[in-house]
Design an enzyme around this catalytic site. Structure first.
Site, mmCIF file in Angstrom:
data_model
loop_
_atom_site.group_PDB
_atom_site.id
_atom_site.type_symbol
_atom_site.label_atom_id
_atom_site.label_comp_id
_atom_site.label_asym_id
_atom_site.label_seq_id
_atom_site.Cartn_x
_atom_site.Cartn_y
_atom_site.Cartn_z
ATOM 1 N N ASP A 1 0.827 -1.204 0.000
ATOM 2 C CA ASP A 1 0.000 0.000 0.000
ATOM 3 C C ASP A 1 0.866 1.261 0.000
ATOM 4 O O ASP A 1 0.751 2.106 0.882
ATOM 5 C CB ASP A 1 -0.950 -0.032 1.203
ATOM 6 C CG ASP A 1 -1.817 -1.272 1.221
ATOM 7 O OD1 ASP A 1 -2.979 -1.177 0.806
ATOM 8 O OD2 ASP A 1 -1.332 -2.346 1.626
ATOM 9 N N ASP B 1 -1.801 -2.907 -3.834
ATOM 10 C CA ASP B 1 -2.110 -1.479 -3.888
ATOM 11 C C ASP B 1 -0.811 -0.739 -4.145
ATOM 12 O O ASP B 1 -0.340 0.079 -3.349
ATOM 13 C CB ASP B 1 -2.814 -1.002 -2.624
ATOM 14 C CG ASP B 1 -4.320 -1.262 -2.679
ATOM 15 O OD1 ASP B 1 -4.799 -1.842 -3.680
ATOM 16 O OD2 ASP B 1 -5.016 -0.908 -1.712
ATOM 17 N N TYR C 1 -1.594 4.398 -6.222
ATOM 18 C CA TYR C 1 -2.838 5.074 -5.807
ATOM 19 C C TYR C 1 -3.159 6.232 -6.739
ATOM 20 O O TYR C 1 -2.273 6.788 -7.352
ATOM 21 C CB TYR C 1 -2.681 5.589 -4.369
ATOM 22 C CG TYR C 1 -2.812 4.511 -3.334
ATOM 23 C CD1 TYR C 1 -4.059 4.095 -2.891
ATOM 24 C CD2 TYR C 1 -1.685 3.887 -2.820
ATOM 25 C CE1 TYR C 1 -4.187 3.093 -1.950
ATOM 26 C CE2 TYR C 1 -1.804 2.881 -1.883
ATOM 27 C CZ TYR C 1 -3.056 2.491 -1.448
ATOM 28 O OH TYR C 1 -3.173 1.486 -0.512
ATOM 29 N N ASN D 1 -6.756 -4.047 -4.702
ATOM 30 C CA ASN D 1 -8.015 -3.560 -5.244
ATOM 31 C C ASN D 1 -7.853 -2.212 -5.932
ATOM 32 O O ASN D 1 -8.502 -1.937 -6.951
ATOM 33 C CB ASN D 1 -9.089 -3.493 -4.154
ATOM 34 C CG ASN D 1 -8.664 -2.677 -2.951
ATOM 35 O OD1 ASN D 1 -7.716 -3.046 -2.250
ATOM 36 N ND2 ASN D 1 -9.340 -1.580 -2.684
ATOM 37 N N HIS E 1 -3.205 -9.726 -1.227
ATOM 38 C CA HIS E 1 -3.397 -8.330 -0.820
ATOM 39 C C HIS E 1 -4.325 -8.216 0.384
ATOM 40 O O HIS E 1 -4.048 -7.474 1.328
ATOM 41 C CB HIS E 1 -3.959 -7.511 -1.974
ATOM 42 C CG HIS E 1 -4.272 -6.097 -1.581
ATOM 43 N ND1 HIS E 1 -3.293 -5.205 -1.179
ATOM 44 C CD2 HIS E 1 -5.458 -5.415 -1.496
ATOM 45 C CE1 HIS E 1 -3.845 -4.046 -0.865
ATOM 46 N NE2 HIS E 1 -5.161 -4.154 -1.047
ATOM 47 N N HIS F 1 -10.469 -2.612 7.601
ATOM 48 C CA HIS F 1 -11.251 -3.537 6.776
ATOM 49 C C HIS F 1 -11.636 -4.808 7.518
ATOM 50 O O HIS F 1 -12.625 -5.454 7.169
ATOM 51 C CB HIS F 1 -10.466 -3.913 5.517
ATOM 52 C CG HIS F 1 -10.278 -2.774 4.561
ATOM 53 N ND1 HIS F 1 -11.326 -2.165 3.915
ATOM 54 C CD2 HIS F 1 -9.157 -2.131 4.159
ATOM 55 C CE1 HIS F 1 -10.863 -1.192 3.137
ATOM 56 N NE2 HIS F 1 -9.560 -1.146 3.267
ATOM 57 N N HIS G 1 -3.536 -4.199 2.414
ATOM 58 C CA HIS G 1 -4.929 -3.750 2.419
ATOM 59 C C HIS G 1 -5.251 -2.870 3.609
ATOM 60 O O HIS G 1 -5.661 -1.721 3.429
ATOM 61 C CB HIS G 1 -5.882 -4.935 2.331
ATOM 62 C CG HIS G 1 -7.284 -4.559 1.927
ATOM 63 N ND1 HIS G 1 -7.557 -3.686 0.888
ATOM 64 C CD2 HIS G 1 -8.496 -4.929 2.423
ATOM 65 C CE1 HIS G 1 -8.864 -3.552 0.755
ATOM 66 N NE2 HIS G 1 -9.452 -4.279 1.670
ATOM 67 N N ASP G 2 -5.120 -3.366 4.827
ATOM 68 C CA ASP G 2 -5.249 -2.480 5.978
ATOM 69 C C ASP G 2 -3.927 -1.737 6.145
ATOM 70 O O ASP G 2 -2.853 -2.352 6.153
ATOM 71 C CB ASP G 2 -5.596 -3.266 7.243
ATOM 72 C CG ASP G 2 -7.095 -3.397 7.432
ATOM 73 O OD1 ASP G 2 -7.824 -2.488 7.001
ATOM 74 O OD2 ASP G 2 -7.539 -4.402 8.020
ATOM 75 N N HIS G 3 -4.015 -0.407 6.297
ATOM 76 C CA HIS G 3 -2.821 0.446 6.312
ATOM 77 C C HIS G 3 -2.217 0.477 7.706
ATOM 78 O O HIS G 3 -2.261 1.493 8.414
ATOM 79 C CB HIS G 3 -3.178 1.851 5.833
ATOM 80 C CG HIS G 3 -3.619 1.889 4.407
ATOM 81 N ND1 HIS G 3 -3.771 3.065 3.696
ATOM 82 C CD2 HIS G 3 -3.915 0.896 3.522
ATOM 83 C CE1 HIS G 3 -4.155 2.783 2.460
ATOM 84 N NE2 HIS G 3 -4.262 1.476 2.337
#
Length: 334
Positions: free
Chosen positions: A52, A85, A88, A123, A217, A226, A252-254
């Site tokens: 991410d 990710d 962005y 995603n 991811h 999430h 996915h979760d930052h």
């Protein structure tokens, strides 16, 4: 799925493999398989994990990259894993999108990071031109880059199985926020997921590696924004449990986190803090099995020997936040 077996691509992949000490193994299975030999005499394997991240250096991406370079030099890493990710907010616009160099090539400049990068799609990547991220054109721009939908890296003492998790998530096929996704290459979602799970189960069952690692991811277990990905808990987790997978890596979760499985030895590690982090954004899930959680920027390192594993999480200043290790009996050659 992307097809890298065309006559035009094979010579380039061979050159790429030779440049980074890996070789492309031609197999009949649907999952592409790459061999990456550790360069240390003791056969140990060391790599960094970040996710991410692709924001042209913003939200402390450059600072995280700097510390990755410093730690990478100290550890003499073999390669880097990206948990998705990668760009962005909406992936890449095409093969020549300047975001690729501005968010990757010009950010991860340390000598220790001039290693192979193995990446999966997230995603946000699916919101752009997915085929661009999979394209050999990017590898000609920066030869470190290798992103496929799902594939395997055989690193001798460990096999790492990269899984394309975005198509599993129901929400993306009727996004309440109105985002659109590039589903080219996935003509039938049901068949795509079914074939991927079948292929993964087969290669995991047949694997003789001392360590089995799966990368995707989306989180299977998370206390972050999430939370758990229900579709992966139902469809992917049983396969990991049945085939003695040691740990699952995701973004996915930052945040950075470590959670243990309730009914197996699997460990879940989230490394999704390569740039923008979500301070204080958590759910009340998995608290009993939570080993570590940090809601700021950072990354992690994985060090593997035949019988020992060590995981370290670092913050944006390179400070070690969490350390975890385990041991196991090494497989004996027959």
């Amino acid at each position: 799925m992307a097809d890298f077996r065309s006559k035009a691509d094979v010579p380039f992949l061979i050159i790429l493999a030779m440049s980074f000490g890996m070789c492309l193994v031609v197999v009949t299975a649907k999952l592409e398989r790459f061999a990456h030999s550790p360069h240390r005499r003791d056969g140990s394997l060391i790599f960094l994990v970040v996710g991410d991240w692709g924001r042209r250096g913003a939200f402390n991406q450059s600072q995280v990259a700097f510390q990755m370079g410093r730690i990478g030099e100290n550890l003499d890493v073999d390669f880097i894993i990206s948990t998705g990710d990668n760009f962005y907010d909406d992936g890449l616009m095409g093969e020549h999108d300047t975001a690729f160099e501005e968010s990757f090539t010009k950010i991860y400049t340390a000598m220790s990071l001039q290693r192979q990068w193995y990446s999966v799609l997230g995603n946000h990547d699916y919101r752009g031109d997915v085929e661009a991220q999979l394209s050999p054109v990017l590898r000609k721009i920066d030869s470190r880059w290798l992103c496929l939908r799902s594939f395997i890296v055989n690193a001798e003492i460990a096999e790492i199985f990269f899984v394309d998790t975005t198509p599993f998530v129901d929400m993306y096929f009727n996004d309440p926020e109105g985002h659109t996704y590039d589903w080219r290459g996935i003509s039938s979602r049901k068949d795509y997921i079914g074939n991927l799970l079948m292929d993964l189960e087969t290669v995991l069952r047949e694997s003789t590696a001392n360590w089995k690692i799966v990368v995707g991811h989306h989180a299977i277990r998370s206390v972050g924004h999430h939370g758990d990905t229900t579709e992966l808990v139902e469809q992917l987790l049983p396969i990991l449990q049945d085939n003695n997978v040691d740990f699952y890596l995701n973004g996915h979760d930052h945040c950075l986190e470590h959670i243990s499985d309730q009914s197996s030895d699997i460990q879940f590690f989230t490394s999704g803090a390569g740039s923008k982090a979500w301070r204080g954004d958590t759910k009340g899930l998995n608290r009993d099995n939570l080993k570590f959680f940090y809601d700021g920027q950072g990354f992690m390192s994985v060090q593997l020997w035949q019988d020992v594993l060590q995981i370290l999480f670092y913050d944006v200043h390179g400070k070690v936040l969490h350390r975890w290790s385990t041991s196991k009996q090494p497989h004996l050659a027959i």
